[in-house]
Write a protein that holds these residues in place. Structure first.
Motif, PDB file in Angstrom:
ATOM      1  N   ARG A   1      -5.384   1.353   5.831  1.00 37.97           N
ATOM      2  CA  ARG A   1      -5.095   1.766   7.055  1.00 37.97           C
ATOM      3  C   ARG A   1      -4.465   3.386   6.428  1.00 37.97           C
ATOM      4  O   ARG A   1      -3.481   3.580   6.013  1.00 37.97           O
ATOM      5  N   PRO A   2      -5.510   4.561   6.643  1.00 39.25           N
ATOM      6  CA  PRO A   2      -5.275   5.677   6.363  1.00 39.25           C
ATOM      7  C   PRO A   2      -4.048   6.316   6.728  1.00 39.25           C
ATOM      8  O   PRO A   2      -3.565   7.395   6.194  1.00 39.25           O
ATOM      9  N   ASN A   3      -3.422   6.080   8.116  1.00 37.17           N
ATOM     10  CA  ASN A   3      -2.509   6.643   8.558  1.00 37.17           C
ATOM     11  C   ASN A   3      -0.931   6.001   8.173  1.00 37.17           C
ATOM     12  O   ASN A   3      -0.082   6.498   8.340  1.00 37.17           O
ATOM     13  N   ASP A   4      -1.130   4.898   7.226  1.00 35.28           N
ATOM     14  CA  ASP A   4       0.071   4.453   6.572  1.00 35.28           C
ATOM     15  C   ASP A   4       0.193   4.980   5.250  1.00 35.28           C
ATOM     16  O   ASP A   4      -0.505   5.048   4.228  1.00 35.28           O
ATOM     17  N   PRO A   5       1.445   5.794   4.971  1.00 34.16           N
ATOM     18  CA  PRO A   5       1.723   6.242   3.979  1.00 34.16           C
ATOM     19  C   PRO A   5       1.591   5.396   2.707  1.00 34.16           C
ATOM     20  O   PRO A   5       1.299   5.893   1.581  1.00 34.16           O
TER      21      PRO A   5
ATOM     22  N   SER B   1      -0.093   2.535   2.129  1.00 33.11           N
ATOM     23  CA  SER B   1      -1.276   2.169   2.056  1.00 33.11           C
ATOM     24  C   SER B   1      -2.062   3.275   1.196  1.00 33.11           C
ATOM     25  O   SER B   1      -2.944   3.139   0.331  1.00 33.11           O
ATOM     26  N   TYR B   2      -2.058   4.314   1.798  1.00 33.64           N
ATOM     27  CA  TYR B   2      -2.407   5.809   1.352  1.00 33.64           C
ATOM     28  C   TYR B   2      -2.222   5.945  -0.159  1.00 33.64           C
ATOM     29  O   TYR B   2      -3.081   6.088  -0.926  1.00 33.64           O
TER      30      TYR B   2
ATOM     31  N   GLY C   1      -5.970   6.701  -0.970  1.00 32.53           N
ATOM     32  CA  GLY C   1      -6.627   7.412   0.128  1.00 32.53           C
ATOM     33  C   GLY C   1      -8.111   7.005   0.433  1.00 32.53           C
ATOM     34  O   GLY C   1      -8.941   7.750   0.779  1.00 32.53           O
TER      35      GLY C   1
END
Length: 210
Positions: free
Chosen positions: A188-192, A194-195, A200
């Motif tokens: 999930r790219p918008n989850d900090p 996960s990023y 990324g």
């Protein structure tokens, strides 16, 4: 870290792995008889004991010098369930340190990531491409970010199923060099969290030894 440093580091790892593989050479290796060594049977066709089907190893992750400094380890225990199926568990820990001025002007940042994973590897076309495995795993990571002179820390966790391929270059019957390419099915790219944990990108590349 420049390319020369990376080349020297990978060469050192490969050299140490080959030496380890030679020290742990299986006495029932069939290569000297002109046949590939079996992974779950003796030369007489008897099932190998549980202990002789185990593989131990791991890898180095997140390796970077300078600012930030980063280094991680990922130990692995795997079991040769059948001639073509490997099951295993592993842990991972990555330490990252940003010096003051990189993120905050007068404060450094320390990041700790740790977790575990379970995985399956299946050699699906051994007659065409031996040692190429379908690879699936479930991975859980905890993330902690601490800013200098701040009492509280930012924490979180992420769980992800990963799927892809592993190519294994055997050194002995129970030890090899593994190059793995996986895709994070829960990225999930918008989850900090996960990023941060996965850098990324939904793709995970890994070099390991077991």
């Amino acid at each position: 870290m420049n390319y020369i440093q990376k080349f020297l580091f990978i060469t050192l790892l490969l050299s140490s792995s080959i030496a380890f593989g030679q020290l742990t050479e299986d006495p029932e290796d069939r290569r000297n008889q002109g046949r590939d060594p079996l992974r779950t049977q003796t030369v007489d066709g008897e099932p190998l004991p549980f202990g002789q089907r185990l593989r131990f190893g791991g890898g180095i992750t997140g390796f970077q010098f300078g600012n930030p400094f980063s280094l991680g380890v990922s130990p692995v225990i795997a079991y040769q369930a059948t001639e073509h199926l490997i099951v295993g568990i592993g842990g991972n820990y990555v330490y990252t340190r940003y010096k003051p001025g990189y993120i905050y002007a007068n404060q450094g940042v320390t990041i700790n990531q740790y977790g575990g994973r379970g995985f399956l590897m299946y050699e699906f076309i051994p007659s065409i491409l031996p040692n190429l495995y379908l690879h699936g795993e479930l991975q859980t990571n905890m993330y902690q970010q601490k800013v200098d002179q701040v009492s509280t820390a930012f924490t979180g966790n992420v769980t992800a199923p990963l799927a892809g391929l592993t190519y294994m270059q055997p050194i002995t019957r129970r030890f090899g060099v593994n190059l793995t390419a996986l895709y994070n099915l829960n990225y999930r790219p918008n989850d900090p969290i996960s990023y941060q944990v996965y850098g990324g990108s939904p793709f995970v590349l890994r070099l390991s030894f077991f």
